[in-house]
Scaffold this active site. Structure first.
Site, PDB file in Angstrom:
ATOM      1  N   LYS A   1       0.852  -1.200   0.000  1.00  0.00           N
ATOM      2  CA  LYS A   1       0.000   0.000   0.000  1.00  0.00           C
ATOM      3  C   LYS A   1       0.882   1.241   0.000  1.00  0.00           C
ATOM      4  CE  LYS A   1      -3.919   1.935   2.649  1.00  0.00           C
ATOM      5  NZ  LYS A   1      -4.750   1.769   3.858  1.00  0.00           N
TER       6      LYS A   1
ATOM      7  N   SER B   1      -9.681   1.459   3.062  1.00  0.00           N
ATOM      8  CA  SER B   1      -8.901   2.277   2.145  1.00  0.00           C
ATOM      9  C   SER B   1      -7.810   1.507   1.391  1.00  0.00           C
ATOM     10  CB  SER B   1      -8.246   3.417   2.922  1.00  0.00           C
ATOM     11  OG  SER B   1      -7.321   2.875   3.849  1.00  0.00           O
TER      12      SER B   1
ATOM     13  N   SER C   1      -9.617  -0.856   7.273  1.00  0.00           N
ATOM     14  CA  SER C   1      -9.095  -0.745   5.905  1.00  0.00           C
ATOM     15  C   SER C   1      -8.380  -1.966   5.345  1.00  0.00           C
ATOM     16  CB  SER C   1      -8.158   0.446   5.797  1.00  0.00           C
ATOM     17  OG  SER C   1      -8.921   1.601   5.711  1.00  0.00           O
TER      18      SER C   1
HETATM   19  N1  GLN Z   1     -13.000   3.701   6.687  1.00  0.00           N
HETATM   20  C1  GLN Z   1     -12.324   4.122   7.866  1.00  0.00           C
HETATM   21  C2  GLN Z   1     -11.944   5.574   7.756  1.00  0.00           C
HETATM   22  O1  GLN Z   1     -12.191   6.149   6.735  1.00  0.00           O
HETATM   23  C3  GLN Z   1     -11.127   3.282   8.129  1.00  0.00           C
HETATM   24  C4  GLN Z   1      -9.966   3.628   7.313  1.00  0.00           C
HETATM   25  C5  GLN Z   1      -8.747   2.845   7.660  1.00  0.00           C
HETATM   26  O2  GLN Z   1      -8.810   1.805   8.319  1.00  0.00           O
HETATM   27  N2  GLN Z   1      -7.599   3.359   7.234  1.00  0.00           N
HETATM   28  O3  GLN Z   1     -11.433   6.164   8.658  1.00  0.00           O
END
Ligand code: GLN
Length: 471
Positions: A73, A148, A172
């Site tokens: 990532k 994400s 994420s």
């Molecule tokens: N969807 C969650 C957020 O937008 C988690 C994102 C993540 O785990 N990086 O904060």
């Protein structure tokens, strides 16, 4: 698509070399460019590394991940490569050092093939918030792969890497694993070093793997886990042998079903798929018990207060002075800050910074941030009490399967609510894994989540591996 075991067998029998394996992945990346899963690919570097590892295999000196091709990532630093975090503000930023996880993977002879697309600064649940375009779900290109870490999940599900690394602050890794039909693990907070992970919300962030099988997840975790003097929040606790915990036996294990996670928000098809897996565990001697996590309804609110507060502080460093993008049309220092940030950040990141700054501001701090911290403790307490009664918890990973691109972009609250089953593990610092558990009537993958107590990775991996072998 091959698991690491299959690749290792090919390498051992001489049916393939690391160079050939790498070429196949590079071809798959090239063929599926439209998915937009990668922001950078390193063909020469990976092929020459593969050649070296072929020599090491021949000499009998290869490391445990020799032949495993891994995508990373783009929020994790690799020396001399760009680390964009999916943001225009870091579009041209080159990392000066390797993250500890990168060093460990390289030392184990894994091949790092490229950097994956993601929601900007890991904020989002659909990978539509990338400054470099959205990532598409391979099963249906009009849909989202989750987020994400959407690019990392798509890399594995569509055969562009054997495994990948993502980051999980509120789901994420687990939610994109669920949407894409693969396995994804968020380790215990502190199990894996965060050194070299660009921070979103430092008290929640964890790095973890995606793979096709639980065994491959265990193999990656084995290498990346462990204490790191460069991350003061990493835990100095011995690393168990994760592979040997995959015993295929669940007899006598006490498995809790938190009743709050099976309520009306949950899609019926997901509910019945998860229940089928629970029946399998019951038939094989596990003891299934309903438990309660009474503060569940405050999870999303607490998460989005605390995570945005931390984000507003962490992202203050991107001011045009030192890192990445600087607006060239500013004649004073403060205009440079304002313009660089206004032009460099996308709308969701700005929303988070403003929310976070608001909840930390004097006058609102007690009402929001301090209260959020207290609620976090209550949520942690819910889990600790549940783990007095049961060994682990099983829940759906997400209340829905993959949704259509654009469907939730104008409604941030709806997007945030899709994190309802995943943010709690980050609030509590506990590990969670998502594994595939069938498909809905549209053919879209469903994910099942197993959560365990802190450092309970061996147990959740054991149950996940057991379920994987019941099909
Ligand atoms: N969807 C969650 C957020 O937008 C988690 C994102 C993540 O785990 N990086 O904060």
């Amino acid at each position: 698509m091959k698991t690491f075991d299959a690749i290792k067998a090919d390498l051992a029998s001489g049916a393939a070399t690391c160079v050939q394996v790498t070429r196949q992945y590079l071809d798959a990346i090239e063929r599926q460019k439209d998915l937009n899963a990668f922001l950078a690919v390193f063909p020469e570097r990976t092929l020459s590394q593969a050649d070296l590892i072929d020599k090491k295999i021949a000499a009998g000196t290869a490391g445990p991940l020799a032949g495993m091709v891994i995508a990373v990532k783009d929020v994790i630093c690799m020396q001399n490569e760009r680390v964009s975090c999916g943001s225009k503000i870091l579009k041209n930023f080159i990392s000066l050092y390797d993250a500890t996880v990168i060093r460990r993977l390289q030392d184990a002879d894994a091949l790092l093939i490229g950097k994956c697309n993601m929601d900007e600064f890991a904020m989002g649940s659909s990978t539509e918030n990338s400054a470099f375009g959205r990532v598409k779900l391979p099963q249906d290109r009009d849909r989202v792969p989750g987020g994400s870490s959407g690019g990392s999940a798509v890399a594995v599900t569509s055969g562009m890497s054997t495994a990948s690394l993502g980051s999980d602050t509120g789901g994420s890794i687990r939610q994109p694993a669920a949407f894409c039909g693969i396995c994804g693990l968020k380790p215990t907070y502190g199990r894996v070093s965060r050194y070299g992970l660009v921070a979103y919300a430092s008290s929640f962030d964890s790095i973890g793997p995606f793979a096709l099988t639980v065994k491959d997840i265990a193999s990656v975790l084995q290498v990346i886990a462990g204490y790191d003097p460069k991350d003061s929040t990493s835990a100095d606790i011995p690393i168990p042998d994760y592979n040997s915990s995959l015993t295929r036996n669940v007899r006598g294990l006490r498995i809790g079903l938190p009743k709050e996670y099976f309520g009306s928000a949950l899609n019926e098809e997901i509910k019945s798929s998860v229940e089928k897996s629970i029946d399998i565990l019951r038939k094989n001697g596990a003891i299934i018990k309903e438990v309660s996590l009474p503060h569940t309804e405050y999870t999303i609110a607490a998460y989005y207060i605390l995570a945005t507060a931390e984000a507003s502080s962490n992202l203050a460093r991107f001011d045009g002075a030192r890192y990445g993008y600087r607006s060239d049309d500013a004649d004073t220092l403060s205009a440079m800050y304002v313009k660089s940030r206004s032009e460099g950040f996308g709308p969701e990141v700005k929303r988070r910074i403003m929310l976070g700054t608001y909840v930390l501001s004097s006058g609102y701090y007690d009402a929001y941030y301090r209260k959020g911290q207290k609620v976090r403790r209550l949520i942690q307490q819910d889990f600790f009490e549940a783990f007095n009664e049961v060994d682990c918890l099983i829940t759906p990973t997400s209340p829905t399967t993959s949704f259509k691109a654009g469907e939730k972009m104008d409604d941030p609250l709806q997007m945030y609510l899709s994190d309802i089953y995943t943010t709690s593990a980050n609030l509590a610092g506990i590990p969670g894994i998502s594994i595939p558990c069938g498909n809905d009537s549209k053919g879209l993958p469903i994910g099942l989540q197993i959560m365990g107590p802190q450092f309970g990775e061996p147990l959740i991996l054991r149950i996940a591996d057991f379920l994987e072998h019941q099909k």
